[in-house]
Write a protein that holds these residues in place. Structure first.
Motif, PDB file in Angstrom:
ATOM      1  N   TYR A 118       0.862  -1.179   0.000  1.00  0.00           N
ATOM      2  CA  TYR A 118       0.000   0.000   0.000  1.00  0.00           C
ATOM      3  C   TYR A 118       0.896   1.226   0.000  1.00  0.00           C
ATOM      4  O   TYR A 118       1.814   1.345   0.831  1.00  0.00           O
ATOM      5  N   TRP A 138      -1.681  -1.843  -3.919  1.00  0.00           N
ATOM      6  CA  TRP A 138      -2.861  -1.189  -3.352  1.00  0.00           C
ATOM      7  C   TRP A 138      -2.508   0.286  -3.342  1.00  0.00           C
ATOM      8  O   TRP A 138      -1.689   0.719  -2.551  1.00  0.00           O
ATOM      9  N   GLN A 158      -7.543   2.839  -3.316  1.00  0.00           N
ATOM     10  CA  GLN A 158      -8.177   3.684  -2.291  1.00  0.00           C
ATOM     11  C   GLN A 158      -8.449   5.024  -2.962  1.00  0.00           C
ATOM     12  O   GLN A 158      -7.519   5.727  -3.356  1.00  0.00           O
ATOM     13  N   ASP A 167     -12.330   1.896  -0.832  1.00  0.00           N
ATOM     14  CA  ASP A 167     -11.510   1.256  -1.842  1.00  0.00           C
ATOM     15  C   ASP A 167     -12.375   0.501  -2.837  1.00  0.00           C
ATOM     16  O   ASP A 167     -13.499   0.118  -2.529  1.00  0.00           O
TER      17      ASP A 167
END
Length: 183
Positions: A118, A138, A158, A167
């Motif tokens: 992420y 992500w 997201q 998300d």
């Protein structure tokens, strides 16, 4: 596209109606565990969502952080794992090497689990030098639901943090996401 949220201790409650997945902050550094981890996990599982856990990475002690994360995050087949790579509250960040080593360490400690990276668009475009995202990226890029402004392939996007982190995931169905996750 599937719909989900990511939550941390700041979310005392969240609505699971219409959600396909929930990503929960489990740990940070080598000493923090989300005090709502157990309740948030139970809520997501009761709703039938795909569940994932993430660790906020601090610079240094990568092996210790990976072991800490894996020791505290629930371990059920099909649970996703992720590293949250961004600037810390102290204005520092883990290096590219730390990020890559953490992902590889978690993959070694939890074989059979998908491990994602992420980060926000700025980090991906301006700090990342290896393009290593484990099993998938992500990416946070607000205001562009399902169309992050990057060239790299991504799994989860997201797209807002208002009123909480929302998300979308690039899967045709919840079952496809579960299958990909190894459930």
């Amino acid at each position: 596209m599937l719909h989900g949220v990511d939550v941390s201790a700041y979310q005392t409650s969240f609505d699971t109606d219409g959600l396909d997945f929930v990503l929960i902050k489990a740990t940070e550094g080598r000493s923090y565990v989300n005090p709502r981890l157990k309740d948030q996990t139970a809520r997501a599982r009761e709703a039938g969502c795909v569940v994932g856990f993430y660790h906020f990475l601090w610079p240094g002690d990568v092996s210790d952080q990976a072991e800490y994360f894996v020791g505290e995050a629930p371990a059920r087949a099909g649970d996703l794992l992720a590293v949250d790579w961004e600037q810390t509250g102290e204005g520092t960040r883990a290096s590219n090497e730390d990020k890559d080593r953490f992902i590889r360490a978690v993959k070694g400690l939890r074989p059979g689990h998908r491990v994602l990276l992420y980060c926000n668009r700025h980090f991906w475009l301006n700090h990342d030098t290896t393009s290593y995202a484990g099993d998938g990226l992500w990416i946070a890029d607000y205001g562009t639901r399902g169309r992050p402004r990057i060239e790299a392939p991504w799994r989860i996007h997201q797209y807002t943090d208002d009123p909480l982190d929302r998300d979308v995931a690039d899967f045709p169905s919840r079952e496809a996401m579960r299958e990909w996750a190894g459930a």
